[in-house]
Motif scaffolding. Sequence first.
Motif, PDB file in Angstrom:
ATOM      1  N   ASP A  32      -4.055  18.699  30.926  1.00 22.40           N
ATOM      2  CA  ASP A  32      -4.468  19.979  30.336  1.00 22.40           C
ATOM      3  C   ASP A  32      -5.968  20.178  30.470  1.00 22.40           C
ATOM      4  O   ASP A  32      -6.435  21.277  30.790  1.00 22.40           O
ATOM      5  CB  ASP A  32      -4.055  20.060  28.867  1.00 22.40           C
ATOM      6  CG  ASP A  32      -2.549  20.192  28.674  1.00 22.40           C
ATOM      7  OD1 ASP A  32      -1.842  20.520  29.656  1.00 22.40           O
ATOM      8  OD2 ASP A  32      -2.079  19.940  27.541  1.00 22.40           O
ATOM      9  N   LEU A  33      -6.733  19.119  30.234  1.00 18.72           N
ATOM     10  CA  LEU A  33      -8.189  19.180  30.387  1.00 18.72           C
ATOM     11  C   LEU A  33      -8.564  19.541  31.824  1.00 18.72           C
ATOM     12  O   LEU A  33      -9.440  20.373  32.072  1.00 18.72           O
ATOM     13  CB  LEU A  33      -8.812  17.832  29.990  1.00 18.72           C
ATOM     14  CG  LEU A  33     -10.314  17.712  30.053  1.00 18.72           C
ATOM     15  CD1 LEU A  33     -10.964  18.566  28.971  1.00 18.72           C
ATOM     16  CD2 LEU A  33     -10.729  16.257  29.871  1.00 18.72           C
ATOM     17  N   ALA A  34      -7.871  18.949  32.779  1.00 17.56           N
ATOM     18  CA  ALA A  34      -8.130  19.231  34.196  1.00 17.56           C
ATOM     19  C   ALA A  34      -7.771  20.679  34.530  1.00 17.56           C
ATOM     20  O   ALA A  34      -8.526  21.361  35.235  1.00 17.56           O
ATOM     21  CB  ALA A  34      -7.336  18.275  35.083  1.00 17.56           C
ATOM     22  N   ARG A  35      -6.650  21.148  34.015  1.00 17.03           N
ATOM     23  CA  ARG A  35      -6.234  22.531  34.298  1.00 17.03           C
ATOM     24  C   ARG A  35      -7.236  23.543  33.736  1.00 17.03           C
ATOM     25  O   ARG A  35      -7.454  24.593  34.327  1.00 17.03           O
ATOM     26  CB  ARG A  35      -4.836  22.786  33.743  1.00 17.03           C
ATOM     27  CG  ARG A  35      -3.755  22.097  34.553  1.00 17.03           C
ATOM     28  CD  ARG A  35      -2.356  22.422  34.047  1.00 17.03           C
ATOM     29  NE  ARG A  35      -1.390  21.663  34.799  1.00 17.03           N
ATOM     30  CZ  ARG A  35      -0.774  20.553  34.340  1.00 17.03           C
ATOM     31  NH1 ARG A  35      -1.023  20.116  33.125  1.00 17.03           N
ATOM     32  NH2 ARG A  35       0.077  19.906  35.108  1.00 17.03           N
ATOM     33  N   GLU A  36      -7.845  23.223  32.605  1.00 18.18           N
ATOM     34  CA  GLU A  36      -8.854  24.110  32.013  1.00 18.18           C
ATOM     35  C   GLU A  36     -10.086  24.232  32.908  1.00 18.18           C
ATOM     36  O   GLU A  36     -10.790  25.236  32.854  1.00 18.18           O
ATOM     37  CB  GLU A  36      -9.272  23.595  30.634  1.00 18.18           C
ATOM     38  CG  GLU A  36      -8.207  23.741  29.577  1.00 18.18           C
ATOM     39  CD  GLU A  36      -8.561  23.034  28.281  1.00 18.18           C
ATOM     40  OE1 GLU A  36      -9.728  22.623  28.091  1.00 18.18           O
ATOM     41  OE2 GLU A  36      -7.658  22.889  27.437  1.00 18.18           O
ATOM     42  N   ALA A  37     -10.329  23.219  33.736  1.00 20.06           N
ATOM     43  CA  ALA A  37     -11.500  23.230  34.621  1.00 20.06           C
ATOM     44  C   ALA A  37     -11.312  24.159  35.809  1.00 20.06           C
ATOM     45  O   ALA A  37     -12.275  24.477  36.500  1.00 20.06           O
ATOM     46  CB  ALA A  37     -11.803  21.815  35.112  1.00 20.06           C
ATOM     47  N   SER A  38     -10.078  24.592  36.062  1.00 20.60           N
ATOM     48  CA  SER A  38      -9.812  25.460  37.201  1.00 20.60           C
ATOM     49  C   SER A  38      -8.833  26.561  36.817  1.00 20.60           C
ATOM     50  O   SER A  38      -7.616  26.371  36.914  1.00 20.60           O
ATOM     51  CB  SER A  38      -9.243  24.655  38.361  1.00 20.60           C
ATOM     52  OG  SER A  38      -8.942  25.505  39.440  1.00 20.60           O
ATOM     53  N   PRO A  39      -9.353  27.696  36.374  1.00 17.41           N
ATOM     54  CA  PRO A  39      -8.465  28.781  35.956  1.00 17.41           C
ATOM     55  C   PRO A  39      -7.610  29.345  37.089  1.00 17.41           C
ATOM     56  O   PRO A  39      -6.593  29.978  36.843  1.00 17.41           O
ATOM     57  CB  PRO A  39      -9.423  29.842  35.412  1.00 17.41           C
ATOM     58  CG  PRO A  39     -10.756  29.505  35.967  1.00 17.41           C
ATOM     59  CD  PRO A  39     -10.750  28.039  36.250  1.00 17.41           C
ATOM     60  N   ASP A  40      -7.997  29.115  38.344  1.00 13.47           N
ATOM     61  CA  ASP A  40      -7.240  29.633  39.487  1.00 13.47           C
ATOM     62  C   ASP A  40      -6.161  28.674  39.973  1.00 13.47           C
ATOM     63  O   ASP A  40      -5.606  28.858  41.059  1.00 13.47           O
ATOM     64  CB  ASP A  40      -8.194  29.949  40.641  1.00 13.47           C
ATOM     65  CG  ASP A  40      -9.162  31.055  40.281  1.00 13.47           C
ATOM     66  OD1 ASP A  40      -8.796  31.921  39.457  1.00 13.47           O
ATOM     67  OD2 ASP A  40     -10.290  31.040  40.800  1.00 13.47           O
ATOM     68  N   GLU A  41      -5.871  27.652  39.204  1.00 13.94           N
ATOM     69  CA  GLU A  41      -4.866  26.644  39.545  1.00 13.94           C
ATOM     70  C   GLU A  41      -5.170  25.917  40.845  1.00 13.94           C
ATOM     71  O   GLU A  41      -4.278  25.513  41.582  1.00 13.94           O
ATOM     72  CB  GLU A  41      -3.457  27.256  39.570  1.00 13.94           C
ATOM     73  CG  GLU A  41      -3.004  27.753  38.221  1.00 13.94           C
ATOM     74  CD  GLU A  41      -1.536  28.133  38.189  1.00 13.94           C
ATOM     75  OE1 GLU A  41      -0.813  27.898  39.177  1.00 13.94           O
ATOM     76  OE2 GLU A  41      -1.108  28.648  37.153  1.00 13.94           O
ATOM     77  N   ASP A  42      -6.460  25.758  41.145  1.00 11.46           N
ATOM     78  CA  ASP A  42      -6.860  24.976  42.312  1.00 11.46           C
ATOM     79  C   ASP A  42      -6.717  23.486  42.003  1.00 11.46           C
ATOM     80  O   ASP A  42      -6.459  23.093  40.870  1.00 11.46           O
ATOM     81  CB  ASP A  42      -8.321  25.287  42.673  1.00 11.46           C
ATOM     82  CG  ASP A  42      -8.502  26.703  43.190  1.00 11.46           C
ATOM     83  OD1 ASP A  42      -7.649  27.154  43.969  1.00 11.46           O
ATOM     84  OD2 ASP A  42      -9.488  27.346  42.793  1.00 11.46           O
ATOM     85  N   THR A  43      -6.922  22.676  43.011  1.00 11.04           N
ATOM     86  CA  THR A  43      -6.870  21.224  42.849  1.00 11.04           C
ATOM     87  C   THR A  43      -8.023  20.753  41.971  1.00 11.04           C
ATOM     88  O   THR A  43      -9.169  21.145  42.165  1.00 11.04           O
ATOM     89  CB  THR A  43      -6.961  20.534  44.218  1.00 11.04           C
ATOM     90  OG1 THR A  43      -5.829  20.935  44.998  1.00 11.04           O
ATOM     91  CG2 THR A  43      -6.987  19.029  44.086  1.00 11.04           C
TER      92      THR A  43
END
Length: 182
Positions: A32-43
């Motif tokens: 979840d923390l990682a997903r928050e870092a990329s709002p465009d769903e990038d790697t």
Amino acid sequence: MYFAALLARTEDGWEASDTELDDVETLSDLADLAREASPDEDTVLVLIEQEDAWFGVVRVDGEEDPRIYVSDAAAAARSSYGEILLTDELLGRDPDDGDVLDALDLDGTEDGESDDDEDEDDADGAAGAAASTEVVPHGPVGDALILDDLGVSEKELRLMSTDAVTEIAESLGASETLEAVR
């Protein structure tokens, strides 16, 4: 000493951010923390390193399950951050193994044994428990191809050691970005 950083892949290259893992208790929290870092769903890559002991890479691609690589599972198992990465699935364990036995109170008296033998049983029980504890393997576990499509082969990843986070960032062309948050 630990270092943890997020590298988010964007249209303009990699963006890095230093991250605190104090509030992260599970792999799901980390994803979840990682997903928050990329709002465009990038790697997004989560790079974790304990100086001279082990490193881990968690890759999150949008809503897909995170992919994990840990350089030395046994060393990581002695670390609170490493324990987050070492899931039952990653270690090839069945998460239901032991749940039934853990729920039972087996003190040896169910079979008519007297409590007088308890001291002997405790000594034997401790040795038996140590022998039955699952051993975490020394060496790498997880998806060694985690960075293959980004230019870091399985062989290169397995050969990395003391400063792996920097080596990974260099291979991705993100070393300056990472150093800015280090």
